[in-house]
Scaffold this active site. Structure first.
Site, PDB file in Angstrom:
ATOM      1  N   GLU A 167       9.571  15.727  15.862  1.00 35.92           N
ATOM      2  CA  GLU A 167       9.970  15.555  14.463  1.00 35.92           C
ATOM      3  C   GLU A 167       9.212  16.589  13.629  1.00 35.92           C
ATOM      4  O   GLU A 167       7.979  16.577  13.587  1.00 35.92           O
ATOM      5  CB  GLU A 167       9.619  14.139  13.995  1.00 35.92           C
ATOM      6  N   LYS A 192       0.840  -1.195   0.000  1.00 33.82           N
ATOM      7  CA  LYS A 192       0.000   0.000   0.000  1.00 33.82           C
ATOM      8  C   LYS A 192       0.876   1.246   0.000  1.00 33.82           C
ATOM      9  O   LYS A 192       1.541   1.547   0.988  1.00 33.82           O
ATOM     10  CB  LYS A 192      -0.908   0.043   1.235  1.00 33.82           C
ATOM     11  N   GLU A 245       9.598   0.975  10.759  1.00 31.36           N
ATOM     12  CA  GLU A 245      10.576   2.051  10.504  1.00 31.36           C
ATOM     13  C   GLU A 245       9.837   3.347  10.754  1.00 31.36           C
ATOM     14  O   GLU A 245       8.951   3.720   9.975  1.00 31.36           O
ATOM     15  CB  GLU A 245      11.094   1.995   9.065  1.00 31.36           C
ATOM     16  N   VAL A 258       1.198   5.934  14.303  1.00 30.20           N
ATOM     17  CA  VAL A 258       0.516   4.899  13.515  1.00 30.20           C
ATOM     18  C   VAL A 258       1.252   3.566  13.675  1.00 30.20           C
ATOM     19  O   VAL A 258       0.632   2.507  13.791  1.00 30.20           O
ATOM     20  CB  VAL A 258       0.389   5.314  12.033  1.00 30.20           C
ATOM     21  N   GLY A 259       2.579   3.623  13.747  1.00 24.72           N
ATOM     22  CA  GLY A 259       3.377   2.403  13.941  1.00 24.72           C
ATOM     23  C   GLY A 259       2.985   1.664  15.213  1.00 24.72           C
ATOM     24  O   GLY A 259       2.901   0.437  15.239  1.00 24.72           O
ATOM     25  N   GLY A 298       6.475   4.675   8.624  1.00 25.96           N
ATOM     26  CA  GLY A 298       5.631   5.852   8.762  1.00 25.96           C
ATOM     27  C   GLY A 298       5.823   6.481  10.127  1.00 25.96           C
ATOM     28  O   GLY A 298       6.882   6.329  10.752  1.00 25.96           O
ATOM     29  N   SER A 299       4.788   7.133  10.595  1.00 24.12           N
ATOM     30  CA  SER A 299       4.912   7.876  11.845  1.00 24.12           C
ATOM     31  C   SER A 299       4.889   6.920  13.045  1.00 24.12           C
ATOM     32  O   SER A 299       4.323   5.817  12.977  1.00 24.12           O
ATOM     33  CB  SER A 299       3.776   8.886  11.953  1.00 24.12           C
ATOM     34  N   THR A 300       5.463   7.371  14.120  1.00 29.62           N
ATOM     35  CA  THR A 300       5.557   6.528  15.316  1.00 29.62           C
ATOM     36  C   THR A 300       4.170   6.215  15.876  1.00 29.62           C
ATOM     37  O   THR A 300       3.911   5.087  16.300  1.00 29.62           O
ATOM     38  CB  THR A 300       6.470   7.204  16.363  1.00 29.62           C
TER      39      THR A 300
HETATM   40  P1  NAD Z   1       1.859   7.919   8.387  1.00 27.34           P
HETATM   41  O1  NAD Z   1       2.134   7.130   9.605  1.00 27.34           O
HETATM   42  O2  NAD Z   1       0.795   8.914   8.429  1.00 27.34           O
HETATM   43  O3  NAD Z   1       1.504   6.949   7.163  1.00 27.34           O
HETATM   44  C1  NAD Z   1       2.366   5.928   6.748  1.00 27.34           C
HETATM   45  C2  NAD Z   1       1.568   4.886   5.984  1.00 27.34           C
HETATM   46  O4  NAD Z   1       0.673   4.246   6.897  1.00 27.34           O
HETATM   47  C3  NAD Z   1       0.691   5.468   4.883  1.00 27.34           C
HETATM   48  O5  NAD Z   1       0.671   4.587   3.778  1.00 27.34           O
HETATM   49  C4  NAD Z   1      -0.675   5.539   5.544  1.00 27.34           C
HETATM   50  O6  NAD Z   1      -1.737   5.501   4.622  1.00 27.34           O
HETATM   51  C5  NAD Z   1      -0.643   4.282   6.394  1.00 27.34           C
HETATM   52  N1  NAD Z   1      -1.579   4.285   7.530  1.00 27.34           N
HETATM   53  C6  NAD Z   1      -2.163   5.353   8.133  1.00 27.34           C
HETATM   54  N2  NAD Z   1      -3.004   4.939   9.104  1.00 27.34           N
HETATM   55  C7  NAD Z   1      -2.929   3.602   9.130  1.00 27.34           C
HETATM   56  C8  NAD Z   1      -3.539   2.589   9.942  1.00 27.34           C
HETATM   57  N3  NAD Z   1      -4.405   2.902  10.915  1.00 27.34           N
HETATM   58  N4  NAD Z   1      -3.230   1.306   9.707  1.00 27.34           N
HETATM   59  C9  NAD Z   1      -2.345   0.963   8.753  1.00 27.34           C
HETATM   60  N5  NAD Z   1      -1.744   1.865   7.938  1.00 27.34           N
HETATM   61  C10 NAD Z   1      -2.026   3.172   8.147  1.00 27.34           C
HETATM   62  O7  NAD Z   1       3.264   8.544   7.982  1.00 27.34           O
HETATM   63  P2  NAD Z   1       3.583   9.538   6.765  1.00 27.34           P
HETATM   64  O8  NAD Z   1       3.112  10.876   7.184  1.00 27.34           O
HETATM   65  O9  NAD Z   1       3.124   8.951   5.472  1.00 27.34           O
HETATM   66  O10 NAD Z   1       5.179   9.472   6.745  1.00 27.34           O
HETATM   67  C11 NAD Z   1       5.965  10.282   7.525  1.00 27.34           C
HETATM   68  C12 NAD Z   1       6.516   9.517   8.712  1.00 27.34           C
HETATM   69  O11 NAD Z   1       7.214   8.357   8.293  1.00 27.34           O
HETATM   70  C13 NAD Z   1       7.525  10.310   9.512  1.00 27.34           C
HETATM   71  O12 NAD Z   1       7.295  10.169  10.881  1.00 27.34           O
HETATM   72  C14 NAD Z   1       8.850   9.660   9.149  1.00 27.34           C
HETATM   73  O13 NAD Z   1       9.866   9.823  10.080  1.00 27.34           O
HETATM   74  C15 NAD Z   1       8.463   8.260   8.953  1.00 27.34           C
HETATM   75  N6  NAD Z   1       9.442   7.558   8.123  1.00 27.34           N
HETATM   76  C16 NAD Z   1      10.305   6.649   8.697  1.00 27.34           C
HETATM   77  C17 NAD Z   1      11.259   6.015   7.937  1.00 27.34           C
HETATM   78  C18 NAD Z   1      12.215   5.023   8.524  1.00 27.34           C
HETATM   79  O14 NAD Z   1      12.789   4.273   7.765  1.00 27.34           O
HETATM   80  N7  NAD Z   1      12.390   4.964   9.830  1.00 27.34           N
HETATM   81  C19 NAD Z   1      11.352   6.290   6.584  1.00 27.34           C
HETATM   82  C20 NAD Z   1      10.465   7.220   6.036  1.00 27.34           C
HETATM   83  C21 NAD Z   1       9.516   7.833   6.822  1.00 27.34           C
END
Ligand code: NAD
Length: 460
Positions: free
Chosen positions: A360, A158, A233, A215-216, A211-213
């Site tokens: 961040e 996705k 990540e 949501v992670g 993605g973000s911490t």
């Molecule tokens: P986000 O957490 O908003 O979204 C990331 C992904 O998760 C998207 O595809 C989103 O649609 C999906 N998502 C959202 N809600 C979800 C849920 N409830 N269940 C499952 N999936 C869901 O993050 P973002 O704004 O897209 O990205 C920015 C963040 O990503 C920053 O915090 C950045 O530091 C982090 N990031 C980390 C790394 C790493 O390798 N550590 C690399 C790139 C980005």
């Protein structure tokens, strides 16, 4: 209604024009795709190692042949500079080539035991769900799907809602290269719909989330209900630590690129610059021309060094870190008019407890913080829930090693700002993540270890 199909207008962040309208995948269609991936897994896992490797090399060749097109799509979709976007497409090619060598080398062990033979196998997991953020749509997709496919899994992926275009193109290239149908499926859609199904659907055997911490954490909690393995990540607030004995000119000349690259939308951004107090003013004076020199312009032009932010909403969030009374020490330039532009901005001096120093920002805003000595530098660097990346500038080898070991972070570079090489491990300490991607060990994250004992004693 879960079967309702909706669409999403993909916007060029440099012009605010709609680039393409993409259909969003419903929960029901996500489940259908998972079921197809499960069927495909039954054949893909039995494709001979040599053939699986050959198909992945062909996929890499297809990416290479399409490199300029992929890069141009990313410029339009994500506002990445064309130079970065070419590197990103090349990274997908290289990661595929690297893991294409894995199927024939997915060794187990033979362990001495009495009464028989004991061997271990690295079995694929099944269907892997990869959830990708918008900041590096191509590389992060590749870091998930390449080792997953090499190890014999099938993948549902996705992309982020706002940046689906390169992932969709990569899925087409996989088919053109001869990968069987449904081995790699890209499902554009909402996180709360498609991403959530990857977590909830028991047919998905592992989730790779970047993605973000926040949501992670929710993804991890959801996976816990099924004891589903997860790689995370997440965010970062990395420190670039500059000691008085460093080559200050080089440290200052490179510092802007370590945080403003990709408009600061980089999980590895060195968004805190820690400078020893005795050289604080000298460092800022050297930093100023470097910051003003960052070329913020149409990302499609060959010499662009920084493009726009991803969305208007994100620009608003970034701007909130630079209120009217913020200690702005210097600012670069950004185009006026259409597009989600924000100029490179240096805040100095910043108290380590300030919001700009702890949260961040994910934009081109850096906090410069003075420190007294080595112990103080390590204390401030570690005073963060994150631990993803970082840099140390010093000419003292002993200090370089001591501080590298003392900072709680997954990736650190000395007299350099590199974080990512596809053949070395990448991942975070603390709330920056769980598990490692890339490098020789990533395959372990896409396999289960099976132990088999075969009795050799004659039965009486
Ligand atoms: P986000 O957490 O908003 O979204 C990331 C992904 O998760 C998207 O595809 C989103 O649609 C999906 N998502 C959202 N809600 C979800 C849920 N409830 N269940 C499952 N999936 C869901 O993050 P973002 O704004 O897209 O990205 C920015 C963040 O990503 C920053 O915090 C950045 O530091 C982090 N990031 C980390 C790394 C790493 O390798 N550590 C690399 C790139 C980005």
């Amino acid at each position: 209604m879960t079967s309702m199909t909706t669409t999403f207008d993909v916007v060029n962040p440099a012009t605010e024009e709609v680039v393409e309208t993409v259909e969003l995948t419903s929960a029901e269609r996500t489940d259908d795709a998972v079921a197809r991936a499960r069927t495909a897994y039954d054949t893909w896992r039995h494709v001979s190692p040599g053939d699986r490797g050959r198909l992945l090399r062909r996929f890499a060749d297809a990416v290479d042949a399409d490199l300029e097109n992929l890069a141009r799509i990313e410029v339009r979709n994500a506002g990445h500079t064309i130079g970065n976007a070419r590197w990103e497409a090349g990274n997908v090619r290289d990661v595929l080539t690297y893991y294409a060598a894995a199927p024939e080398r997915l060794f187990g062990r033979q362990i001495p035991v009495p009464g028989g033979i004991d061997v271990t196998f690295k079995e694929p997991l099944g269907v892997v769900g990869v959830i990708v953020p918008w900041n590096f749509p191509m590389p992060i997709a590749g870091w998930g799907f390449a080792p997953a496919l090499a190890a014999g899994n099938t993948v549902v992926l996705k992309p982020a809602e706002v940046t689906p275009l390169t992932a969709l193109r990569l899925a087409e290239l996989a088919l053109e290269a001869g990968l069987p149908e449904n081995v790699l499926q890209v499902l554009p859609g909402k996180g709360t719909v498609v991403g959530a199904r990857f977590v909830e659907n028991p047919g998905v055997n592992k989730v790779v989330f970047t993605g973000s911490t926040d949501v992670g954490k929710a993804v991890m909690a959801g996976c816990a209900a099924q004891v589903k393995p997860v790689t995370l990540e997440l965010g970062g607030k990395s420190a670039n630590v500059v000691f008085a004995d460093a080559d200050l000119e080089r440290a200052a000349a490179t510092a802007p690129y370590a945080v403003f690259d990709n408009a600061g939308q980089d999980c590895c951004a060195r968004s805190r610059i820690l400078v020893q107090r005795s050289v604080f003013d000298e460092f800022l004076a050297l930093l100023e021309p470097a910051v003003r020199g960052v070329k913020v312009q149409d990302p499609g032009t060959d010499d662009a060094e920084m493009g726009p932010l991803i969305t208007a909403a994100h620009r608003e969030k970034v701007a909130s870190f630079v209120p009217d009374d913020a200690p702005v020490a210097m600012q670069g330039s950004a185009p006026d008019g259409k597009g989600f532009w924000f100029p490179p901005t240096v805040l100095a001096p910043v108290d380590p407890g300030d919001r700009a120093a702890t949260e961040e920002i994910f934009g081109p805003v850096v906090a410069v913080i003075p420190f007294e000595d080595e112990a103080d530098a390590v204390r401030i660097a570690n005073d963060s829930p994150y631990g993803l990346s970082g840099s140390i500038w010093t000419e003292n080898l002993g200090r370089a090693l001591r501080v590298s070991r003392a900072i709680d972070t997954g990736n650190i570079s000395v007299n350099s700002h590199s974080s990512v090489r596809y053949w070395t491990p990448f991942g975070g300490f603390k709330q920056s993540g769980l598990g490692r991607e890339l490098g020789p060990d990533a395959l372990d994250a896409f396999t289960e270890l099976k132990n088999v004992f075969i009795a050799t004693e004659e039965s009486s």
